[in-house]
Design an enzyme around this catalytic site. Structure first.
Site, PDB file in Angstrom:
ATOM      1  N   ASP A  41      32.174  43.055  43.918  1.00  0.00           N
ATOM      2  CA  ASP A  41      33.321  42.254  44.343  1.00  0.00           C
ATOM      3  C   ASP A  41      34.393  42.202  43.252  1.00  0.00           C
ATOM      4  OD1 ASP A  41      34.846  40.623  45.955  1.00  0.00           O
ATOM      5  OD2 ASP A  41      33.834  38.783  45.341  1.00  0.00           O
ATOM      6  N   GLY A  42      35.647  42.344  43.660  1.00  0.00           N
ATOM      7  CA  GLY A  42      36.752  42.139  42.732  1.00  0.00           C
ATOM      8  C   GLY A  42      37.596  43.357  42.427  1.00  0.00           C
TER       9      GLY A  42
END
Length: 289
Positions: A41-42
């Site tokens: 994620d990210g």
């Protein structure tokens, strides 16, 4: 001057590699996780944070994934799973979805190269999910990668694409029901079914325990891997986002605040240390379940 600089970089890299091996040697005295799963994620936030071109975060994120795989396999982790593309991601803009599919196709082709990390560590690659939802070029490339690495036996890399846990459970239940129905139909047609199918459908007393837990689990997309010991989700989010819900009842969830492209050896080391501290408790819970 340039040659001296390259030599210094090489020496520094060798020292870092030696230090990592020493740390792994010390950590291996404790319990080693058999299966680590990553929620990457990210990537998009990293792109915005660093003011990069669209899609750059995912490419840097792929390099971060290669580093994590290297750490896992050198430490002795046999199973690694990555959440590469959720079914929910298809709801993003067509341009972004196509860009991610193109990147995925490019990276799958890299996996097939002789000097790739997959061949270096003898890794079998499995694509898990509803692969029918993928574009034909990506699906065919995934099938080629699975076929090309099928005989690798040192470790397993499961890549979850077009995946959500709810879809996985629904798929497994459907497959189990269809398999059981076929078995019952075959038994009754041969006269050995003892009336499992009545004129009005199933007899109620015969329905009890008709489908067992093992029937469902063998039809899971993730059937080739044991339940994870550690799930690592970057960016500090405290949710699983429909990932391995069935399999994660007794695993350690590590949530570093760094974005996925920023993850490194320090986060990996901290996850292992925390896991080793609570391993006894997790193992006890697993045996009781």
């Amino acid at each position: 001057m340039e040659r001296i600089r390259e030599r210094v970089i090489q020496i520094y890299g060798n020292l870092v590699s030696l230090l990592q091996k020493c740390i792994f040697c010390i950590l291996s005295v404790g319990p080693i996780p058999n299966h680590i799963a990553f929620i990457m994620d990210g990537n998009r936030r990293f792109t915005k944070k660093c003011k990069l071109m669209e899609g750059a975060g995912h490419k840097i994120g792929f390099s971060a994934l290669m580093s994590m795989l290297k750490y896992c396999y050198e430490f002795g982790v046999r199973y690694v799973t990555v959440y590469a593309f959720s079914i929910e991601n298809f709801k993003r803009s067509p341009e972004e979805v196509q860009s991610l599919m193109d990147l995925m196709l490019e990276k799958i082709e890299e996996i097939l190269k002789e000097q790739s990390i997959v061949n270096r560590y003898g890794v079998r690659v499995i694509f898990s999910g509803n692969l029918k939802l993928l574009s034909e070029p990506v699906r065919l490339a995934a099938e080629r990668a699975m076929l090309a690495t099928a005989k690798n036996s040192m470790a397993v890399l499961s890549i979850c694409v077009a995946y959500t846990s709810t879809n996985e459970i629904m798929h497994a239940v459907q497959e189990s029901c269809e398999e059981k129905w076929d078995e019952i139909t075959l038994l009754n047609s041969s006269g050995a079914g003892y009336g499992l199918i009545s004129l009005g459908g199933y007899e109620q007393d015969e329905m009890d325990h008709l489908i067992k837990l093992t029937d469902i689990e063998k039809h899971m997309y993730m059937a080739a891997a044991p339940d994870p010991d550690i799930i690592i989700r970057t960016s500090g989010e405290t949710r699983l986002s429909n990932f391995l819900l069935w399999q994660s009842a007794n695993c350690y969830l590590y949530l570093p605040s760094v974005l996925w492209p920023e993850i490194g050896f320090r986060q990996f080391l901290w996850a292992i240390l925390n896991f080793q501290q609570i391993h006894f408790y997790l193992d006890k819970q697993r045996k009781q379940s």
